[in-house]
Write a protein that holds these residues in place. Structure first.
Motif, PDB file in Angstrom:
ATOM      1  N   CYS A  89       5.065  12.965 -10.171  1.00 17.14           N
ATOM      2  CA  CYS A  89       4.969  13.280  -8.745  1.00 17.14           C
ATOM      3  C   CYS A  89       4.496  12.019  -8.026  1.00 17.14           C
ATOM      4  O   CYS A  89       3.677  11.275  -8.579  1.00 17.14           O
ATOM      5  CB  CYS A  89       3.950  14.411  -8.590  1.00 17.14           C
ATOM      6  N   PRO A  90       4.979  11.738  -6.813  1.00 16.16           N
ATOM      7  CA  PRO A  90       4.465  10.585  -6.074  1.00 16.16           C
ATOM      8  C   PRO A  90       2.944  10.696  -5.891  1.00 16.16           C
ATOM      9  O   PRO A  90       2.424  11.780  -5.613  1.00 16.16           O
ATOM     10  CB  PRO A  90       5.185  10.654  -4.729  1.00 16.16           C
ATOM     11  N   LEU A  91       2.245   9.590  -6.056  1.00 14.56           N
ATOM     12  CA  LEU A  91       0.793   9.573  -5.966  1.00 14.56           C
ATOM     13  C   LEU A  91       0.277  10.243  -4.699  1.00 14.56           C
ATOM     14  O   LEU A  91      -0.673  11.030  -4.759  1.00 14.56           O
ATOM     15  CB  LEU A  91       0.270   8.128  -6.065  1.00 14.56           C
ATOM     16  N   SER A 104      -2.298  27.004  -6.269  1.00 14.17           N
ATOM     17  CA  SER A 104      -1.909  25.949  -7.207  1.00 14.17           C
ATOM     18  C   SER A 104      -3.062  24.997  -7.448  1.00 14.17           C
ATOM     19  O   SER A 104      -3.888  24.766  -6.568  1.00 14.17           O
ATOM     20  CB  SER A 104      -0.729  25.142  -6.671  1.00 14.17           C
ATOM     21  N   TYR A 105      -3.067  24.450  -8.644  1.00 12.67           N
ATOM     22  CA  TYR A 105      -3.969  23.368  -9.008  1.00 12.67           C
ATOM     23  C   TYR A 105      -3.072  22.191  -9.382  1.00 12.67           C
ATOM     24  O   TYR A 105      -2.104  22.356 -10.122  1.00 12.67           O
ATOM     25  CB  TYR A 105      -4.827  23.772 -10.212  1.00 12.67           C
ATOM     26  N   VAL A 106      -3.393  21.010  -8.868  1.00 11.57           N
ATOM     27  CA  VAL A 106      -2.673  19.787  -9.229  1.00 11.57           C
ATOM     28  C   VAL A 106      -3.722  18.785  -9.690  1.00 11.57           C
ATOM     29  O   VAL A 106      -4.657  18.484  -8.954  1.00 11.57           O
ATOM     30  CB  VAL A 106      -1.880  19.204  -8.035  1.00 11.57           C
ATOM     31  N   GLY A 107      -3.574  18.288 -10.916  1.00 10.46           N
ATOM     32  CA  GLY A 107      -4.520  17.319 -11.446  1.00 10.46           C
ATOM     33  C   GLY A 107      -3.807  16.119 -12.037  1.00 10.46           C
ATOM     34  O   GLY A 107      -2.846  16.268 -12.789  1.00 10.46           O
ATOM     35  N   LEU A 108      -4.276  14.931 -11.675  1.00  7.38           N
ATOM     36  CA  LEU A 108      -3.742  13.703 -12.269  1.00  7.38           C
ATOM     37  C   LEU A 108      -4.031  13.720 -13.759  1.00  7.38           C
ATOM     38  O   LEU A 108      -5.112  14.135 -14.186  1.00  7.38           O
ATOM     39  CB  LEU A 108      -4.392  12.474 -11.639  1.00  7.38           C
ATOM     40  N   PHE A 115       0.837  -1.201   0.000  1.00  8.28           N
ATOM     41  CA  PHE A 115       0.000   0.000   0.000  1.00  8.28           C
ATOM     42  C   PHE A 115       0.876   1.255   0.000  1.00  8.28           C
ATOM     43  O   PHE A 115       0.649   2.188  -0.778  1.00  8.28           O
ATOM     44  CB  PHE A 115      -0.933  -0.014   1.216  1.00  8.28           C
ATOM     45  N   PHE A 116       1.899   1.274   0.846  1.00  2.00           N
ATOM     46  CA  PHE A 116       2.811   2.431   0.881  1.00  2.00           C
ATOM     47  C   PHE A 116       3.597   2.553  -0.417  1.00  2.00           C
ATOM     48  O   PHE A 116       3.847   3.654  -0.896  1.00  2.00           O
ATOM     49  CB  PHE A 116       3.765   2.337   2.076  1.00  2.00           C
ATOM     50  N   ALA A 117       3.976   1.424  -1.011  1.00  2.35           N
ATOM     51  CA  ALA A 117       4.701   1.457  -2.288  1.00  2.35           C
ATOM     52  C   ALA A 117       3.830   2.089  -3.371  1.00  2.35           C
ATOM     53  O   ALA A 117       4.312   2.881  -4.194  1.00  2.35           O
ATOM     54  CB  ALA A 117       5.137   0.054  -2.687  1.00  2.35           C
ATOM     55  N   ILE A 118       2.535   1.763  -3.384  1.00  2.00           N
ATOM     56  CA  ILE A 118       1.619   2.356  -4.366  1.00  2.00           C
ATOM     57  C   ILE A 118       1.543   3.863  -4.168  1.00  2.00           C
ATOM     58  O   ILE A 118       1.539   4.637  -5.129  1.00  2.00           O
ATOM     59  CB  ILE A 118       0.226   1.701  -4.270  1.00  2.00           C
ATOM     60  N   LEU A 119       1.490   4.307  -2.928  1.00  5.93           N
ATOM     61  CA  LEU A 119       1.402   5.748  -2.645  1.00  5.93           C
ATOM     62  C   LEU A 119       2.654   6.502  -3.088  1.00  5.93           C
ATOM     63  O   LEU A 119       2.599   7.700  -3.361  1.00  5.93           O
ATOM     64  CB  LEU A 119       1.144   5.993  -1.163  1.00  5.93           C
ATOM     65  N   MET A 148      -2.737  14.788  -2.343  1.00  7.33           N
ATOM     66  CA  MET A 148      -2.766  15.892  -1.370  1.00  7.33           C
ATOM     67  C   MET A 148      -2.672  17.255  -2.042  1.00  7.33           C
ATOM     68  O   MET A 148      -2.809  18.280  -1.371  1.00  7.33           O
ATOM     69  CB  MET A 148      -1.612  15.732  -0.372  1.00  7.33           C
ATOM     70  N   GLY A 149      -2.423  17.296  -3.360  1.00  6.87           N
ATOM     71  CA  GLY A 149      -2.278  18.566  -4.059  1.00  6.87           C
ATOM     72  C   GLY A 149      -0.992  19.289  -3.694  1.00  6.87           C
ATOM     73  O   GLY A 149      -0.916  20.513  -3.771  1.00  6.87           O
TER      74      GLY A 149
END
Length: 153
Positions: free
Chosen positions: A139-141, A32-36, A13-17, A146-147
């Motif tokens: 960027c890490p997931l 700021s705006y951060v979008g996947l 789970f932590f690896a996925i994050l 968290m933006g």
């Protein structure tokens, strides 16, 4: 031993994050705006500083970068295009497909009344003099959720 099993259970789970994902970051230095990213439609609407008429710049953004796909404007002069392809709803229209790379910047002043719209949602309204930066990056997931991607850049 149970704690070790619990930790080992949570490790994937932590690896996925921490897995890097592609994001679009739009920032004016304050907000700021951060979008996947899959694919995002971006509109930059503003009042032209000289002509005082509305301009809409259309972008398409995906993991490969930022693409200019169109422009709509209501007047001619002072850096506005002269090569109209057609007109629609009171606007002159030019459709293109120009790769712009993975970063782009616009300088706005309050007179522009600029708005940045992503997939039909206003994500920034520029009310003061600002350099607005658009960046496609990894960027890490967890930070994307968290933006928090791009802070300190």
């Amino acid at each position: 031993m149970n704690r070790l099993k619990g930790f080992l259970f949570l490790l994937p789970f932590f690896a996925i994050l921490l897995f890097p994902v592609d994001v679009l970051i739009i920032s004016d230095g304050t907000h700021s705006y951060v979008g996947l990213l899959g694919e995002k439609d971006v509109e930059i609407t503003y009042i032209h500083s000289v002509q005082r008429s509305e301009v809409i710049e259309e972008l398409k953004v995906n993991k490969t970068g930022i693409y200019a796909i169109g422009m709509l404007w209501k007047d001619f002069g002072a850096g506005l295009p002269e090569d109209v392809q057609y007109s629609e709803s009171g606007y002159y229209v030019k459709k293109v497909n120009i790769p712009l790379g993975k970063s782009l910047s616009f300088w706005f002043i309050p007179l522009n009344h600029a708005k940045i719209i992503v997939n039909k949602d206003v994500v920034l309204s520029i009310t003061k003099e600002a350099l607005v930066n658009f960046n496609v990056k990894k960027c890490p997931l967890i930070l994307a959720i968290m933006g928090r991607c791009g802070y300190g850049n």
